[in-house]
Design a protein around this motif. Structure first.
Motif, PDB file in Angstrom:
ATOM      1  N   VAL A  32      33.099  15.313 -20.132  1.00  8.00           N
ATOM      2  CA  VAL A  32      34.467  15.816 -19.988  1.00  8.00           C
ATOM      3  C   VAL A  32      34.812  16.685 -21.202  1.00  8.00           C
ATOM      4  N   GLY A  33      35.400  17.843 -20.907  1.00  6.03           N
ATOM      5  CA  GLY A  33      35.780  18.779 -21.962  1.00  6.03           C
ATOM      6  C   GLY A  33      34.809  19.914 -22.170  1.00  6.03           C
ATOM      7  N   ASP A  34      33.587  19.794 -21.618  1.00 10.92           N
ATOM      8  CA  ASP A  34      32.620  20.886 -21.751  1.00 10.92           C
ATOM      9  C   ASP A  34      33.086  22.118 -20.999  1.00 10.92           C
ATOM     10  N   HIS A  35      32.845  23.287 -21.582  1.00 13.00           N
ATOM     11  CA  HIS A  35      33.105  24.561 -20.910  1.00 13.00           C
ATOM     12  C   HIS A  35      31.845  24.944 -20.148  1.00 13.00           C
ATOM     13  N   VAL A  36      32.009  25.335 -18.879  1.00 13.64           N
ATOM     14  CA  VAL A  36      30.849  25.619 -18.046  1.00 13.64           C
ATOM     15  C   VAL A  36      31.054  26.882 -17.210  1.00 13.64           C
ATOM     16  N   VAL A  37      29.929  27.527 -16.904  1.00 12.31           N
ATOM     17  CA  VAL A  37      29.849  28.588 -15.902  1.00 12.31           C
ATOM     18  C   VAL A  37      29.111  28.002 -14.706  1.00 12.31           C
ATOM     19  N   LEU A  38      29.659  28.197 -13.519  1.00  5.94           N
ATOM     20  CA  LEU A  38      29.041  27.647 -12.310  1.00  5.94           C
ATOM     21  C   LEU A  38      28.155  28.705 -11.657  1.00  5.94           C
ATOM     22  N   THR A  39      26.968  28.281 -11.252  1.00  3.90           N
ATOM     23  CA  THR A  39      26.018  29.191 -10.642  1.00  3.90           C
ATOM     24  C   THR A  39      25.524  28.606  -9.324  1.00  3.90           C
ATOM     25  N   PHE A  40      24.470  29.152  -8.753  1.00  3.52           N
ATOM     26  CA  PHE A  40      23.981  28.775  -7.426  1.00  3.52           C
ATOM     27  C   PHE A  40      23.378  27.367  -7.434  1.00  3.52           C
ATOM     28  N   GLY A  41      23.314  26.778  -6.251  1.00  2.00           N
ATOM     29  CA  GLY A  41      22.735  25.451  -6.106  1.00  2.00           C
ATOM     30  C   GLY A  41      21.260  25.495  -5.769  1.00  2.00           C
ATOM     31  N   TYR A  42      20.524  24.491  -6.225  1.00  4.17           N
ATOM     32  CA  TYR A  42      19.102  24.372  -5.916  1.00  4.17           C
ATOM     33  C   TYR A  42      18.724  22.892  -6.030  1.00  4.17           C
ATOM     34  N   CYS A  43      17.590  22.517  -5.424  1.00  3.26           N
ATOM     35  CA  CYS A  43      17.290  21.092  -5.277  1.00  3.26           C
ATOM     36  C   CYS A  43      16.661  20.471  -6.511  1.00  3.26           C
ATOM     37  N   THR A  44      15.999  21.231  -7.348  1.00  2.63           N
ATOM     38  CA  THR A  44      15.310  20.816  -8.580  1.00  2.63           C
ATOM     39  C   THR A  44      13.941  20.171  -8.346  1.00  2.63           C
ATOM     40  N   HIS A  45      13.542  19.913  -7.088  1.00  2.00           N
ATOM     41  CA  HIS A  45      12.307  19.148  -6.896  1.00  2.00           C
ATOM     42  C   HIS A  45      11.301  19.777  -5.928  1.00  2.00           C
ATOM     43  N   CYS A  46      11.621  20.883  -5.262  1.00  2.00           N
ATOM     44  CA  CYS A  46      10.647  21.510  -4.362  1.00  2.00           C
ATOM     45  C   CYS A  46       9.623  22.297  -5.182  1.00  2.00           C
ATOM     46  N   LYS A  47       8.635  22.857  -4.518  1.00  2.00           N
ATOM     47  CA  LYS A  47       7.572  23.579  -5.223  1.00  2.00           C
ATOM     48  C   LYS A  47       8.103  24.748  -6.048  1.00  2.00           C
ATOM     49  N   PRO A  48       8.932  25.657  -5.477  1.00  2.00           N
ATOM     50  CA  PRO A  48       9.457  26.744  -6.314  1.00  2.00           C
ATOM     51  C   PRO A  48      10.275  26.233  -7.502  1.00  2.00           C
ATOM     52  N   CYS A  49      11.129  25.230  -7.288  1.00  2.00           N
ATOM     53  CA  CYS A  49      11.925  24.682  -8.392  1.00  2.00           C
ATOM     54  C   CYS A  49      11.024  24.112  -9.477  1.00  2.00           C
ATOM     55  N   ASN A  50      10.000  23.386  -9.075  1.00  2.00           N
ATOM     56  CA  ASN A  50       9.083  22.779 -10.046  1.00  2.00           C
ATOM     57  C   ASN A  50       8.294  23.817 -10.822  1.00  2.00           C
ATOM     58  N   HIS A  51       8.162  25.014 -10.265  1.00  2.00           N
ATOM     59  CA  HIS A  51       7.438  26.081 -10.956  1.00  2.00           C
ATOM     60  C   HIS A  51       8.381  27.056 -11.665  1.00  2.00           C
ATOM     61  N   GLY A  52       9.634  26.658 -11.828  1.00  2.00           N
ATOM     62  CA  GLY A  52      10.589  27.489 -12.558  1.00  2.00           C
ATOM     63  C   GLY A  52      11.191  28.616 -11.765  1.00  2.00           C
ATOM     64  N   HIS A  53      11.159  28.514 -10.431  1.00  2.00           N
ATOM     65  CA  HIS A  53      11.693  29.583  -9.576  1.00  2.00           C
ATOM     66  C   HIS A  53      12.793  29.024  -8.666  1.00  2.00           C
ATOM     67  N   ALA A  54      13.839  28.496  -9.278  1.00  2.00           N
ATOM     68  CA  ALA A  54      14.907  27.853  -8.520  1.00  2.00           C
ATOM     69  C   ALA A  54      15.609  28.804  -7.568  1.00  2.00           C
ATOM     70  N   THR A  55      15.570  30.107  -7.849  1.00  2.00           N
ATOM     71  CA  THR A  55      16.240  31.069  -6.968  1.00  2.00           C
ATOM     72  C   THR A  55      15.556  31.148  -5.601  1.00  2.00           C
ATOM     73  N   TYR A  56      14.340  30.628  -5.509  1.00  3.00           N
ATOM     74  CA  TYR A  56      13.632  30.607  -4.225  1.00  3.00           C
ATOM     75  C   TYR A  56      13.449  29.171  -3.742  1.00  3.00           C
ATOM     76  N   CYS A  57      14.372  28.319  -4.133  1.00  6.54           N
ATOM     77  CA  CYS A  57      14.379  26.915  -3.704  1.00  6.54           C
ATOM     78  C   CYS A  57      14.248  26.830  -2.183  1.00  6.54           C
ATOM     79  N   GLN A  58      13.456  25.889  -1.724  1.00  2.46           N
ATOM     80  CA  GLN A  58      13.265  25.722  -0.280  1.00  2.46           C
ATOM     81  C   GLN A  58      14.563  25.311   0.421  1.00  2.46           C
ATOM     82  N   GLU A  59      15.509  24.802  -0.340  1.00  2.00           N
ATOM     83  CA  GLU A  59      16.799  24.395   0.226  1.00  2.00           C
ATOM     84  C   GLU A  59      17.915  25.362  -0.154  1.00  2.00           C
TER      85      GLU A  59
END
Length: 373
Positions: free
Chosen positions: A83-110
């Motif tokens: 609480v109190g942190d300043h944040v910028v909101l960006t796109f959602g991604y799953c964090t656990h699919c193959k692209p996410c695991n390889h550092g390519h969250a923008t191509y998340c399978q979900e």
């Protein structure tokens, strides 16, 4: 904190309908979610094409996907934010699919369901209107055209409290897309040539970043003279008004045979064709402009084949937001990435005027002021 927070939201109720400011309520965060009091939200081309149903997000919905604000509550599984942190909101991604695991969250399978389905991963909405009926939300995992928004910890990017929070929302999508395309995707090199096809917020972000990357021939194209003048101020060495000149011929003339790198941000197939034709040997063009689903484009196969040309689709600038957004903030603080020259602020009640001005090309990047720090 109460389980329910009363909010004010801009609601899109029908295809092409204006945004309507309504009273609503949003549930408390659960699991790894954070509740963010929105200070400001950038308006992006994607908000308008969803409003107009080029992308079939279910309606009624709360859109907005370039939010910035302050965390007011966190779910029990949140680890690093508070609480109190300043944040910028960006796109959602799953964090656990193959692209996410390889550092390519923008191509998340979900990617599509997490950003365009109108519900959370549990299949439910988090916002109800004044009559208790659900409003589709979780747009880009945030729906930040509202006084409060829910986000996942993974797509809420902490920024310094010294930064101008009301200015930073567009770094979550449009500005990030143009800058990331140059640095992360195309990997523009020092001494190279770069062309931006379109001088809107994304295109001009790419122009600024091409200068940071060391490109020495930077060309901006558009049909609006004021945008081309701004492009020169932001780093373009040459500008082309495509109403007045043959773009392909002029690019080849300026670059001595064709561009090393290019970015197409207009979403127009004819402009993409120009960009491909104007590439030099082994040149690469990135595609970020989003037309209606199912839109076709053409190119000369032998031109691409024999020229060793590459056509590259790019989502969100291939960004890893947790590191890239703070880097853009630092570049801005150093005066090397003056994206504030692209923006104009609007009050929340003027959101439809902001949309109209954006569509007419009057304003490059509207930012809707929604709340106070």
């Amino acid at each position: 904190m109460s389980e329910i927070t009363q909010i004010r939201a801009a609601v899109t109720r029908a295809k092409g309908a204006p945004f309507e400011l309504e009273e609503a309520q949003i549930r408390a965060p659960k699991d790894d979610e954070v509740l963010v009091k929105i200070v400001a939200t950038g308006m992006c081309h994607t908000d308008m094409i969803v409003r107009d149903q080029y992308y079939p997000v279910p309606l009624p919905a709360v859109l907005g996907h370039e939010g910035s604000g302050v965390i007011t509550a966190v779910g029990p599984l949140v680890k690093d934010l508070q609480v109190g942190d300043h944040v910028v909101l960006t796109f959602g991604y799953c964090t656990h699919c193959k692209p996410c695991n390889h550092g390519h969250a923008t191509y998340c399978q979900e990617f599509y369901p997490r950003n365009f389905s109108g519900v959370g991963t549990d299949g439910e909405t988090a916002i109800q209107d004044a009559n208790g009926k659900p409003l589709h939300d979780h747009f880009f995992a945030q729906s930040s055209f509202a006084t409060y928004a829910l986000s996942l910890e993974s797509n809420a990017i902490k920024v310094s409290k010294d930064a101008k929070l009301e200015l930073l929302g567009p770094l979550g999508c449009g500005i990030q897309t143009g800058a990331g395309a140059v640095i992360n995707s195309l990997k523009v090199t020092p001494g190279s040539s770069f062309v931006s096809y379109g001088s809107g917020a994304v295109g001009l972000s790419s122009v600024m970043t091409a200068r940071v990357a060391g490109a020495t021939t930077i060309i901006a194209t558009d049909v609006v003279e004021s945008r081309l003048e701004l492009a020169k101020e932001l780093g373009a060495t040459h500008v082309i008004n495509s109403k007045d000149e043959d773009v392909v011929e002029r690019v080849k003339e300026i670059t001595g045979g064709g561009a090393d790198f290019a970015l197409e941000s207009t979403g127009r197939p004819a402009v993409l064709r120009q960009g491909i034709d104007a590439l030099g040997l082994m040149g690469t063009i990135g595609v970020v402009g989003a037309p209606a689903l199912g839109t076709d484009a053409t190119f000369d196969v032998n031109d691409v084949l024999l020229g060793g040309k590459s056509i590259r689709g790019i989502v969100e600038g291939d960004s890893t937001p947790k590191t890239f957004i703070p880097q853009l903030v630092e570049l801005f603080n150093q005066g090397r990435f003056p994206f504030d020259k692209l923006v104009k602020f609007y009050e929340f009640g003027d959101i439809n005027q902001a949309a109209e001005d954006s569509e007419k090309g009057i304003t490059l990047k509207p930012i809707i002021k929604i709340g106070e720090l």
